[in-house]
Design a protein around this motif. Structure first.
Motif, short mmCIF file in Angstrom:
data_model
loop_
_atom_site.label_atom_id
_atom_site.label_comp_id
_atom_site.label_asym_id
_atom_site.label_seq_id
_atom_site.Cartn_x
_atom_site.Cartn_y
_atom_site.Cartn_z
N ASP A 155 6.38 2.65 0.00
CA ASP A 155 6.93 3.89 -0.58
C ASP A 155 8.13 3.73 -1.52
O ASP A 155 9.14 3.74 -0.62
CB ASP A 155 6.95 5.09 0.39
CG ASP A 155 7.09 6.42 0.08
OD1 ASP A 155 7.31 6.59 -1.29
OD2 ASP A 155 7.06 7.25 1.00
N ASN B 75 11.20 5.43 -0.21
CA ASN B 75 11.91 4.95 1.13
C ASN B 75 13.08 3.99 0.60
O ASN B 75 13.82 3.49 1.39
CB ASN B 75 11.03 4.20 1.73
CG ASN B 75 10.02 5.16 2.72
OD1 ASN B 75 10.56 6.24 2.85
ND2 ASN B 75 8.93 4.54 3.40
N TRP C 247 9.92 -0.06 0.60
CA TRP C 247 9.76 -0.11 1.80
C TRP C 247 8.66 0.47 2.40
O TRP C 247 8.54 1.72 2.27
CB TRP C 247 11.23 0.39 2.71
CG TRP C 247 11.17 0.15 4.35
CD1 TRP C 247 11.37 0.96 5.19
CD2 TRP C 247 11.18 -1.29 4.95
NE1 TRP C 247 11.06 0.46 6.33
CE2 TRP C 247 10.91 -0.86 6.30
CE3 TRP C 247 10.83 -2.57 4.44
CZ2 TRP C 247 10.77 -1.84 7.28
CZ3 TRP C 247 10.74 -3.49 5.45
CH2 TRP C 247 10.87 -3.18 6.70
N GLU C 248 7.84 0.00 3.07
CA GLU C 248 6.45 0.24 3.66
C GLU C 248 5.58 0.94 2.46
O GLU C 248 4.93 1.62 2.58
CB GLU C 248 6.75 1.45 4.74
CG GLU C 248 7.47 1.08 6.07
CD GLU C 248 7.64 1.98 6.95
OE1 GLU C 248 7.71 3.27 6.58
OE2 GLU C 248 7.67 1.71 8.15
#
Length: 213
Positions: free
Chosen positions: A192, A195, A189-190
């Motif tokens: 990374d 995450n 997520w994003e």
């Protein structure tokens, strides 16, 4: 013409749909072909499998609603007809979802857009208190549930799921209304990995010649 219901007979449409699903099924599903696609006599006398029931539900929606009838055949085959999104348990979610979704969309005008249908099911705007989540008993988000709670029937039974289970359930509800929908996601997520992963739903809309949002 666009927006009109199909004129071919239901048995032919059902046979063609099941042939397409069988031809495009994951190899591990074909190991349980009778359970999914049915067989004369069937297991315990059941001639229709999970895939057959789901196919007939989506074909009913296509025949009954102008927004579903207008979906291009290739998009319908890939993103309305399928009985599953990923490797979730193959359960009889159509029997659970059909009365719930029908009650929600039957109040819409026949010229409703796919975006309006999706909003009605999910509970946006004026429909915020009457939606598929409340109609299935009050489904809420709960992290770290996949794969324990993953398919629509389990999500409804437990009353919760993580992003994957919620998304799979929403896809099932949309497909029950004849709306093309797919499960999408990312392992990071994003961008990374710390995450964790995340899943969500995209729908096909008739705008701009057809687009995913």
């Amino acid at each position: 013409c666009p927006g009109s219901a199909p004129t071919r007979r239901r048995p032919q449409a059902s046979d063609e749909a099941l042939s397409w699903l069988r031809a495009n099924a994951p190899p591990y599903d074909l190991e349980n072909a009778d359970t999914l696609f049915g067989a004369p006599g069937g297991v315990d006398g059941l001639e229709f499998g999970v895939a057959a029931v789901a196919a007939n539900l989506t074909l009913d929606a296509r025949a009954e609603h102008a927004w579903a009838a207008a979906v291009p055949q290739d998009v319908f085959n890939d993103y309305v007809l399928p009985y599953a999104c990923a490797n979730e348990p193959r359960t009889n979610w159509p029997q659970l979802m059909q009365p719930v979704v029908s009650a929600l969309v039957d109040t819409l005008p026949e010229n409703a857009s796919i975006t309006e249908v999706a909003a009605q099911i999910n509970g946006y705007g004026t429909n915020a208190s009457n939606n598929v989540w409340q109609s299935l008993g009050g489904i809420t988000f709960k992290s770290s549930q996949t794969p324990l709670v993953f398919d629509p029937v389990s999500t409804a039974a437990f009353g919760h799921a993580s992003c994957t289970g919620v998304s799979v359930t929403f896809v099932a509800a949309l497909r029950a209304a004849g709306v093309p929908a797919r499960l999408v996601g990312t392992p990071a997520w994003e961008g990374d990995p710390d995450n964790g992963n995340h899943n969500w739903v995209e729908i096909w809309r008739e705008t701009n010649g057809g687009e995913w949002r």
